[in-house]
Write a protein that holds these residues in place. Sequence first.
Motif, PDB file in Angstrom:
ATOM      1  N   ILE A 215       0.847  -1.197   0.000  1.00  0.00           N
ATOM      2  CA  ILE A 215       0.000   0.000   0.000  1.00  0.00           C
ATOM      3  C   ILE A 215       0.882   1.247   0.000  1.00  0.00           C
ATOM      4  CG2 ILE A 215      -1.737   1.316   1.262  1.00  0.00           C
ATOM      5  CD1 ILE A 215      -2.807  -1.296   2.366  1.00  0.00           C
ATOM      6  N   LEU A 216       0.829   2.018  -1.092  1.00  0.00           N
ATOM      7  CA  LEU A 216       1.580   3.266  -1.188  1.00  0.00           C
ATOM      8  C   LEU A 216       0.778   4.463  -0.705  1.00  0.00           C
ATOM      9  CD1 LEU A 216       3.372   2.890  -4.646  1.00  0.00           C
ATOM     10  CD2 LEU A 216       4.325   2.555  -2.363  1.00  0.00           C
ATOM     11  N   GLY A 217      -0.531   4.403  -0.852  1.00  0.00           N
ATOM     12  CA  GLY A 217      -1.375   5.523  -0.451  1.00  0.00           C
ATOM     13  C   GLY A 217      -2.802   5.287  -0.887  1.00  0.00           C
ATOM     14  N   VAL A 218      -3.609   6.331  -0.787  1.00  0.00           N
ATOM     15  CA  VAL A 218      -5.002   6.269  -1.231  1.00  0.00           C
ATOM     16  C   VAL A 218      -5.289   7.508  -2.080  1.00  0.00           C
ATOM     17  CG1 VAL A 218      -5.769   4.933   0.763  1.00  0.00           C
ATOM     18  CG2 VAL A 218      -5.831   7.429   0.856  1.00  0.00           C
ATOM     19  N   GLU A 219      -6.293   7.413  -2.932  1.00  0.00           N
ATOM     20  CA  GLU A 219      -6.702   8.549  -3.753  1.00  0.00           C
ATOM     21  C   GLU A 219      -8.192   8.459  -4.030  1.00  0.00           C
ATOM     22  OE1 GLU A 219      -4.505   8.258  -7.385  1.00  0.00           O
ATOM     23  OE2 GLU A 219      -5.733   6.625  -8.179  1.00  0.00           O
ATOM     24  N   ARG A 220      -8.770   9.596  -4.389  1.00  0.00           N
ATOM     25  CA  ARG A 220     -10.182   9.607  -4.751  1.00  0.00           C
ATOM     26  C   ARG A 220     -10.360   8.979  -6.118  1.00  0.00           C
ATOM     27  NH1 ARG A 220      -9.834  14.637  -2.067  1.00  0.00           N
ATOM     28  NH2 ARG A 220     -11.349  14.840  -0.363  1.00  0.00           N
ATOM     29  N   GLY A 221     -11.381   8.161  -6.232  1.00  0.00           N
ATOM     30  CA  GLY A 221     -11.724   7.604  -7.521  1.00  0.00           C
ATOM     31  C   GLY A 221     -12.676   8.532  -8.255  1.00  0.00           C
ATOM     32  N   ALA A 222     -13.066   8.133  -9.457  1.00  0.00           N
ATOM     33  CA  ALA A 222     -14.026   8.931 -10.228  1.00  0.00           C
ATOM     34  C   ALA A 222     -15.350   8.979  -9.483  1.00  0.00           C
ATOM     35  CB  ALA A 222     -14.213   8.324 -11.615  1.00  0.00           C
ATOM     36  N   GLN A 223     -15.889  10.177  -9.323  1.00  0.00           N
ATOM     37  CA  GLN A 223     -17.143  10.330  -8.590  1.00  0.00           C
ATOM     38  C   GLN A 223     -18.337  10.091  -9.500  1.00  0.00           C
ATOM     39  OE1 GLN A 223     -16.898  14.289  -6.967  1.00  0.00           O
ATOM     40  NE2 GLN A 223     -16.018  13.560  -5.050  1.00  0.00           N
ATOM     41  N   PRO A 224     -19.332   9.350  -9.033  1.00  0.00           N
ATOM     42  CA  PRO A 224     -20.551   9.191  -9.824  1.00  0.00           C
ATOM     43  C   PRO A 224     -21.296  10.512  -9.922  1.00  0.00           C
ATOM     44  CG  PRO A 224     -20.846   8.298  -7.616  1.00  0.00           C
ATOM     45  CD  PRO A 224     -19.395   8.661  -7.724  1.00  0.00           C
ATOM     46  N   VAL A 225     -22.146  10.640 -10.923  1.00  0.00           N
ATOM     47  CA  VAL A 225     -22.916  11.877 -11.103  1.00  0.00           C
ATOM     48  C   VAL A 225     -24.370  11.616 -10.740  1.00  0.00           C
ATOM     49  CG1 VAL A 225     -21.370  12.785 -12.870  1.00  0.00           C
ATOM     50  CG2 VAL A 225     -23.322  11.347 -13.534  1.00  0.00           C
ATOM     51  N   ASP A 226     -25.031  12.692 -10.300  1.00  0.00           N
ATOM     52  CA  ASP A 226     -26.439  12.563  -9.947  1.00  0.00           C
ATOM     53  C   ASP A 226     -27.313  12.810 -11.163  1.00  0.00           C
ATOM     54  OD1 ASP A 226     -26.479  15.309 -10.376  1.00  0.00           O
ATOM     55  OD2 ASP A 226     -26.379  15.801  -8.240  1.00  0.00           O
ATOM     56  N   ALA A 227     -28.632  12.914 -10.948  1.00  0.00           N
ATOM     57  CA  ALA A 227     -29.575  13.057 -12.063  1.00  0.00           C
ATOM     58  C   ALA A 227     -29.370  14.359 -12.826  1.00  0.00           C
ATOM     59  CB  ALA A 227     -31.005  12.965 -11.541  1.00  0.00           C
ATOM     60  N   ASP A 228     -28.769  15.347 -12.175  1.00  0.00           N
ATOM     61  CA  ASP A 228     -28.546  16.637 -12.831  1.00  0.00           C
ATOM     62  C   ASP A 228     -27.170  16.723 -13.491  1.00  0.00           C
ATOM     63  OD1 ASP A 228     -31.035  17.585 -11.982  1.00  0.00           O
ATOM     64  OD2 ASP A 228     -30.208  18.103 -10.004  1.00  0.00           O
ATOM     65  N   GLY A 229     -26.436  15.622 -13.468  1.00  0.00           N
ATOM     66  CA  GLY A 229     -25.124  15.628 -14.090  1.00  0.00           C
ATOM     67  C   GLY A 229     -24.036  16.197 -13.213  1.00  0.00           C
ATOM     68  N   GLU A 230     -24.332  16.449 -11.940  1.00  0.00           N
ATOM     69  CA  GLU A 230     -23.348  16.984 -11.010  1.00  0.00           C
ATOM     70  C   GLU A 230     -22.674  15.840 -10.251  1.00  0.00           C
ATOM     71  OE1 GLU A 230     -22.534  20.112 -10.752  1.00  0.00           O
ATOM     72  OE2 GLU A 230     -24.051  20.814 -12.193  1.00  0.00           O
ATOM     73  N   ALA A 231     -21.425  16.071  -9.838  1.00  0.00           N
ATOM     74  CA  ALA A 231     -20.713  15.065  -9.055  1.00  0.00           C
ATOM     75  C   ALA A 231     -21.433  14.815  -7.739  1.00  0.00           C
ATOM     76  CB  ALA A 231     -19.285  15.524  -8.785  1.00  0.00           C
ATOM     77  N   ASP A 232     -21.647  13.545  -7.442  1.00  0.00           N
ATOM     78  CA  ASP A 232     -22.354  13.162  -6.216  1.00  0.00           C
ATOM     79  C   ASP A 232     -21.331  12.944  -5.104  1.00  0.00           C
ATOM     80  OD1 ASP A 232     -23.954  12.189  -4.246  1.00  0.00           O
ATOM     81  OD2 ASP A 232     -24.586  10.376  -5.315  1.00  0.00           O
ATOM     82  N   LYS A 233     -21.054  14.008  -4.328  1.00  0.00           N
ATOM     83  CA  LYS A 233     -20.032  13.927  -3.292  1.00  0.00           C
ATOM     84  C   LYS A 233     -20.416  12.993  -2.159  1.00  0.00           C
ATOM     85  CE  LYS A 233     -18.045  18.470  -4.241  1.00  0.00           C
ATOM     86  NZ  LYS A 233     -17.661  19.783  -3.669  1.00  0.00           N
ATOM     87  N   SER A 234     -21.693  12.726  -2.025  1.00  0.00           N
ATOM     88  CA  SER A 234     -22.133  11.814  -0.964  1.00  0.00           C
ATOM     89  C   SER A 234     -21.714  10.374  -1.247  1.00  0.00           C
ATOM     90  CB  SER A 234     -23.658  11.880  -0.802  1.00  0.00           C
ATOM     91  OG  SER A 234     -24.311  11.391  -1.965  1.00  0.00           O
ATOM     92  N   SER A 235     -21.384  10.107  -2.510  1.00  0.00           N
ATOM     93  CA  SER A 235     -20.961   8.750  -2.892  1.00  0.00           C
ATOM     94  C   SER A 235     -19.472   8.715  -3.224  1.00  0.00           C
ATOM     95  CB  SER A 235     -21.774   8.262  -4.100  1.00  0.00           C
ATOM     96  OG  SER A 235     -23.149   8.213  -3.805  1.00  0.00           O
ATOM     97  N   GLU A 236     -18.708   9.606  -2.593  1.00  0.00           N
ATOM     98  CA  GLU A 236     -17.275   9.696  -2.851  1.00  0.00           C
ATOM     99  C   GLU A 236     -16.608   8.335  -2.629  1.00  0.00           C
ATOM    100  OE1 GLU A 236     -14.210  13.119  -1.845  1.00  0.00           O
ATOM    101  OE2 GLU A 236     -14.813  12.015  -0.058  1.00  0.00           O
ATOM    102  N   GLN A 237     -15.774   7.930  -3.582  1.00  0.00           N
ATOM    103  CA  GLN A 237     -15.119   6.622  -3.531  1.00  0.00           C
ATOM    104  C   GLN A 237     -13.608   6.796  -3.455  1.00  0.00           C
ATOM    105  OE1 GLN A 237     -16.534   3.061  -4.041  1.00  0.00           O
ATOM    106  NE2 GLN A 237     -14.615   3.043  -2.910  1.00  0.00           N
TER     107      GLN A 237
END
Length: 264
Positions: A215-237
């Motif tokens: 394990i070298l580290g962690v990073e944010r993955g691609a965020q899913p988008v909501d119905a309006d095409g905005e990044a869904d930060k509540s589902s941050e991966q």
Amino acid sequence: MTPRLFIVDDEAPARARLKTLLSDIAAECPHELAGEAGCAQQALDGIAQSRPDIVLLDVQMPGMSGIKLASHLSRAVDPAPAIIFVTAYDEYALKAFEVRALDYLLKPVRAARLADAIRRAAALRAQASPQHAAIGAAASVMSSKRQHFSVQERGRVLLVPVSEVIYLKAELKYVTLRTRLQEYLIEESLTSIEEELGSSFVRVHRNALVARHAILGVERGAQPVDADGEADKSSEQWQVILRDVDERLPISRRQWPVAKALVR
């Protein structure tokens, strides 16, 4: 039944002496010599191919001890051969029987003692049921912490050091074992591996164990988008950055505190 024997000893003179001794007892203890090997990998290859009934096994060998090899044979070969240790060291007897050895002979071995051990092993093997074999294999697996995984590849049984494993990921009924250079499939559960090797691996997801050293580290993955095409930060991966491979593994919400603590 005429038992088929396989000799494993890293010293060629020791193998030669044992073959001479077997020749001397051939009349009173009929047997067939299926092969011999001087190291663990040769032994696994030869035993998987020749399927002997009994393995005459040394304890002290470079790379992997006879105790560890016996444990691997119980997992890698079905049905597992009976194990008779032939060694100059008496201090390993208890460990030998923990891996279900049928006898423990000290060098120099007496002919009568060897013949008796072979006859007894052959008789017990002939009587053994599949249920007994399964119980013996399970006990062997639990007896010591492994240093290698046994994997099947193109008809061969290979030894992959635990230290070379980057991650283990469950997929359908198999587990993918990933090293820097290659992937293998093994038929073990992540739960049993985690119970045995939890000091070396950490669970980052319900279907993945990652080697702590990889394990070298962690990073944010691609965020899913909501119905309006905005990044869904509540589902941050978040995902794990791994040593020596480009692949990333997702971190579940449940395991995020554990993974985060490792890279602080």
